[in-house]
Design an enzyme around this catalytic site. Structure first.
Site, mmCIF file in Angstrom:
data_model
loop_
_atom_site.group_PDB
_atom_site.id
_atom_site.type_symbol
_atom_site.label_atom_id
_atom_site.label_comp_id
_atom_site.label_asym_id
_atom_site.label_seq_id
_atom_site.Cartn_x
_atom_site.Cartn_y
_atom_site.Cartn_z
ATOM 1 N N ASP A 103 -9.761 -12.914 1.948
ATOM 2 C CA ASP A 103 -9.875 -11.618 1.287
ATOM 3 C C ASP A 103 -11.128 -10.868 1.738
ATOM 4 O OD1 ASP A 103 -9.626 -9.477 -0.393
ATOM 5 O OD2 ASP A 103 -10.181 -10.552 -2.212
ATOM 6 N N ASP A 119 -9.532 -2.782 5.069
ATOM 7 C CA ASP A 119 -9.205 -3.969 4.271
ATOM 8 C C ASP A 119 -7.944 -4.623 4.815
ATOM 9 O OD1 ASP A 119 -9.229 -5.815 2.116
ATOM 10 O OD2 ASP A 119 -7.812 -4.567 1.019
#
Length: 435
Positions: A105, A315
């Site tokens: 992540d 991201d």
């Protein structure tokens, strides 16, 4: 063979690289998309369209969790599911090594896993990490620098730093902040170990976490991220190469250290912008182009983002790309002028711009994202995606707050993060052939 046993067998059959070798040569590790056949999340009864729909729903949920003040106008109903990232990686903790599977992540910092004894934990298929079985496990004191860096902590019995992290969807992890040996298995079958890596040993964890995984590998920009903890070994560099959506049987790659260098022809780089929270990787999006039509981003006074401060985060854990709505409206208008097709309405409500398509053929215009110092052509196969039979949609959507450059826009690029020189680099790459 059970999946957990397969992982353990695979790991213990590997040879080992020394820490010095890893520092000089780097290491490349497989990344598994959560919807690929390599993943324990994989549901063979789901169609490609089902998986896409779920990933789009996760994008909206993730955007809300990354920015708790986010307000979405999309009325999307879907089963409650983890939205912490789209890619999984294998890690091993302790001595002897104990392997587990966690979500990689870039939108969070802390590496944590569920630990025994688990006083209040979500169901997990894989065995729990038991710190009593590791000869190198140590808890961190309340006076340690990383105890302060975790943000929310208490001082427990015997001066042990107790961390607490929570997410936008009310999921959480509580436990002891500790240090142990972290081992990564390379895609070539070898392993490298890094001693004294801080992580969260979670004894109380809950929310939307899936029973097929165990925790999160934080790859963000904060002090607790393994990228910063491994700084002396990897020189503040990591990169990934994400395979296309139509290549589910080919794993993506994530590299650390010298393996993460992005060099050669066709490489473009843009500055990383320092902002709060330091977890996120902020870039400057100066405009976009549709064919020969260039749209310069001029933020409305008082809008959420401004160019000189970093108006978009990059991201890997968000599927869709969320553009500032100021620029999205102009982008959509330019695309509509460029495409001579029949517009249709997305019945799921995820997308603003969709077209009818027959035979899978769709002539899409070239779209380029203009970052400061870097022009990046968006992959045509994932910018317009067939999301339902006979319907393709633009996978760029408007946002009134947090803007995100998502993973569909990054596929078939080697994307390199250099936290020493504060830049992100892009290189067009056939990621299905990356090593």
């Amino acid at each position: 063979m059970a999946f957990s046993n397969f992982l353990l067998t695979l790991f213990f059959s590997c040879s080992v690289i020394s820490l010095i070798d890893a520092s000089s040569n780097g290491i490349t590790v497989d990344l598994f998309h959560r919807d690929s056949p390599f993943s324990p999340f994989y549901n063979p009864d789901s169609t490609l369209f089902d998986r896409l729909k779920n990933s789009f729903h996760r994008s909206y949920s993730r955007k809300a969790s990354l920015n708790p003040t986010s307000v979405s106008t999309k009325k999307i109903e879907s089963p409650l599911q983890s939205n912490y990232g789209e890619y999984l990686m294998k890690i091993a903790l302790g001595t002897p090594s104990f392997e587990t599977l966690a979500i990689a992540d870039t939108g969070s910092d802390l590496l944590w896993t569920q630990c025994a004894p688990c006083t209040d934990c979500y169901k997990q298929n894989l065995p729990l990490f038991d710190p009593k079985n590791s000869t190198t496990y140590r808890t961190l004191s309340c006076q340690s620098q990383l105890c302060t860096a975790v943000g929310s902590s208490n001082c427990g019995t015997k001066n042990v730093c107790e961390y607490s992290v929570s997410y936008g969807d009310n999921s959480y992890s509580y436990g002891d902040l500790a240090a142990d040996t972290l081992s990564l298995q390379s895609s070539t079958g070898k392993s490298v170990s890094f001693p004294k890596i801080s992580f969260g040993c979670g004894h109380e964890n809950g929310g939307t976490f899936n029973e097929s995984g165990s925790g999160i590998v934080g790859l963000g920009g904060g002090a607790l991220s393994i990228v910063n903890q491994l700084d002396k070994s990897i020189g503040g560099k990591f990169s990934y190469c994400l395979t296309r959506i139509d290549e589910p049987n080919v794993p993506s790659k994530i590299s650390f250290g010298n393996n993460a260098l992005v060099s050669g022809p066709n490489v473009v780089s843009t500055p990383l912008i320092k902002k709060s929270p330091d977890t996120f990787y902020y870039l400057n999006l100066e405009g976009v182009s549709v064919g020969a039509t260039k749209i310069v981003y001029k933020p409305v006074k008082g809008s959420y983002a401004s160019v000189d401060q970093g108006n978009i985060i990059i991201d890997s854990g968000t599927t869709l790309t969320f553009l500032p709505e100021d620029i999205y409206e102009q982008l959509e208008s330019a695309i509509v002028k460029a495409i001579k097709g029949k517009r249709v309405t997305d019945p799921q409500g995820s997308f603003n711009l969709c077209y009818q398509v027959t035979g899978g053929n769709f002539d899409a215009p070239t779209i380029v994202a203009h970052f400061t110092g870097a022009d990046v052509e968006l992959p045509p196969t994932s910018t317009f995606l067939e999301v339902e039979q006979g319907m393709v949609c633009l996978t760029l959507v408007p946002s009134s707050d947090l803007a995100i450059y998502g993973n569909l826009s990054q596929m078939d690029y080697q994307v390199g993060y250099d936290l020493v020189n504060n830049k992100v680099s892009f290189k067009p790459t056939d990621c299905s052939k990356a090593t």
